[in-house]
Motif scaffolding. Sequence first.
Motif, mmCIF file in Angstrom:
data_model
loop_
_atom_site.group_PDB
_atom_site.id
_atom_site.type_symbol
_atom_site.label_atom_id
_atom_site.label_comp_id
_atom_site.label_asym_id
_atom_site.label_seq_id
_atom_site.Cartn_x
_atom_site.Cartn_y
_atom_site.Cartn_z
ATOM 1 N N ALA A 195 0.818 -1.220 0.000
ATOM 2 C CA ALA A 195 0.000 0.000 0.000
ATOM 3 C C ALA A 195 0.849 1.266 0.000
ATOM 4 C CB ALA A 195 -0.931 -0.005 1.220
ATOM 5 N N GLY A 196 2.141 1.133 0.212
ATOM 6 C CA GLY A 196 2.994 2.330 0.286
ATOM 7 C C GLY A 196 2.692 3.164 1.519
ATOM 8 N N VAL A 197 2.255 2.505 2.593
ATOM 9 C CA VAL A 197 1.947 3.237 3.834
ATOM 10 C C VAL A 197 2.962 2.833 4.896
ATOM 11 C CG1 VAL A 197 0.226 3.635 5.661
ATOM 12 C CG2 VAL A 197 -0.518 3.332 3.281
ATOM 13 N N ALA A 221 -8.543 0.665 1.544
ATOM 14 C CA ALA A 221 -9.740 0.071 0.913
ATOM 15 C C ALA A 221 -9.314 -0.809 -0.265
ATOM 16 C CB ALA A 221 -10.675 1.194 0.459
ATOM 17 N N ASP A 222 -8.350 -0.341 -1.052
ATOM 18 C CA ASP A 222 -7.856 -1.123 -2.195
ATOM 19 C C ASP A 222 -7.239 -2.450 -1.737
ATOM 20 O OD1 ASP A 222 -8.624 0.880 -3.833
ATOM 21 O OD2 ASP A 222 -6.615 1.708 -4.153
ATOM 22 N N LEU A 223 -6.533 -2.387 -0.600
ATOM 23 C CA LEU A 223 -5.927 -3.611 -0.057
ATOM 24 C C LEU A 223 -6.994 -4.655 0.248
ATOM 25 C CD1 LEU A 223 -3.227 -3.065 2.716
ATOM 26 C CD2 LEU A 223 -3.004 -4.208 0.508
ATOM 27 N N ALA A 224 -8.096 -4.170 0.834
ATOM 28 C CA ALA A 224 -9.178 -5.095 1.222
ATOM 29 C C ALA A 224 -9.783 -5.753 -0.009
ATOM 30 C CB ALA A 224 -10.225 -4.335 2.017
ATOM 31 N N LYS A 225 -9.829 -4.984 -1.117
ATOM 32 C CA LYS A 225 -10.427 -5.543 -2.356
ATOM 33 C C LYS A 225 -9.471 -6.527 -3.050
ATOM 34 C CE LYS A 225 -12.595 -1.177 -3.383
ATOM 35 N NZ LYS A 225 -11.931 -0.034 -3.989
ATOM 36 N N ALA A 226 -8.167 -6.317 -2.807
ATOM 37 C CA ALA A 226 -7.159 -7.092 -3.575
ATOM 38 C C ALA A 226 -7.203 -8.577 -3.222
ATOM 39 C CB ALA A 226 -5.777 -6.543 -3.309
#
Length: 401
Positions: free
Chosen positions: A359-361, A396-401
């Motif tokens: 995620a780059g976080v 949110a994108d992580l959860a979808k991945a």
Amino acid sequence: MAFVNENYFKLSPSYLFAEISRRVDAFKKANPQKSVVRCGIGDVTEPLPQACIEALHKAVDEMAARETFRGYGPDHGYDFLRHAIAEEYRARGMSIEDDEIFVSDGSKCDCANFLDILGTGNRILMPDPVYPVYADTNVMAGNTDVSFLDGTLENGFVPAPPKEKPADLIYLCFPNNPTGAVATREQLAAWVDYARRNNALILFDAAYEAFIRTPGIPHSIFEIPGAETCAVEMRSFSKNGGFTGLRCGFCVVPKAAMGRRKDGKAEAIHPLWSRRQSTKFNGVSYPVQRAAEAIYSAKGKAQVSGLTDFYMENARLLGSALKANGWEFIGGVDAPYLWVKCIAGKTSWDMFSYLLEQAGVVTTPGSGFGAKGEGYFRLSVFNSRANIEDVCSRFADLAKA
Ligand code: MLT
């Protein structure tokens, strides 16, 4: 050749936040095309309150004219700032005198430096997870009798005083770094009672008090009757006023706070701290102290509360994003940190790498704060709104991945 301090070899090779920086820099070097958002170290992003800027400009102009120029300031801080700070305590019903305030360059230095005036052989208690400076500085000082009190989800990361174990020195930090937990009046009163029964001293770190939003949560240990005999309190302008780059904080050392000599004779802490600071510290620069004073003006107070509200809105947004992903966490209500459970099967450092790579976080691994931090990571809310919204959508994108 000079002998070196052997205790340094007992420390982990680098300080937690230096290690995080090292790993992030390596990641960025290997992945120059990837954007990274930092929610690791709790470093502020928003500009100083206008009242502080004006005070700084004015003070710099004073330094530019012979008539108003100032050289060395008083070791313990200018009277105008000590008075403004003590007045704020008094306005909240605590009887703190101006000369019980010692202005410094921040709480990290104060809590580390305090060990200078304490003897060897103290039995030391601190929670786990804990701000690593408390533990590391005790290792550096060669203090070996250090016990940790487990912070857990069950006790809300607010460990109660132990039943049997007497201590001489206790570290407490509320609102807590790293967990964001706060202590109620009853919980703090139990600690003050324990300290008084055991003739112990509490080093109370209140660097995050400005983020408390829940009514009734104490902002200071001195709200608890009797604390003035067994506690000192450290505060900072870093997080409320955004002074991480300016450097200013203070330590409240009540004249009634006592330690003891080897022969058991009680000794006040205040003259020792005063002696230590006069000898080893030349104070904070005049313009910075004027900027800190401005925080206590009506305008300054309003602007600081705007600033802390801004960061707490970041906390709310991050909290909603975590909930949407089904990630369990505490904090973020009365503190600028969220303490989040790692995805099952991942250690804190695994989670750090996962969030950085996927995620780059940038986060802070919970295990960096002690063994009981394993399985958690910390998110700092000190960031621009755009970056926080970006982090929310990356999650949110992580959860979808
Ligand atoms: C943190 O991220 O824990 C703090 O920024 C460290 C500090 O205030 O020294």
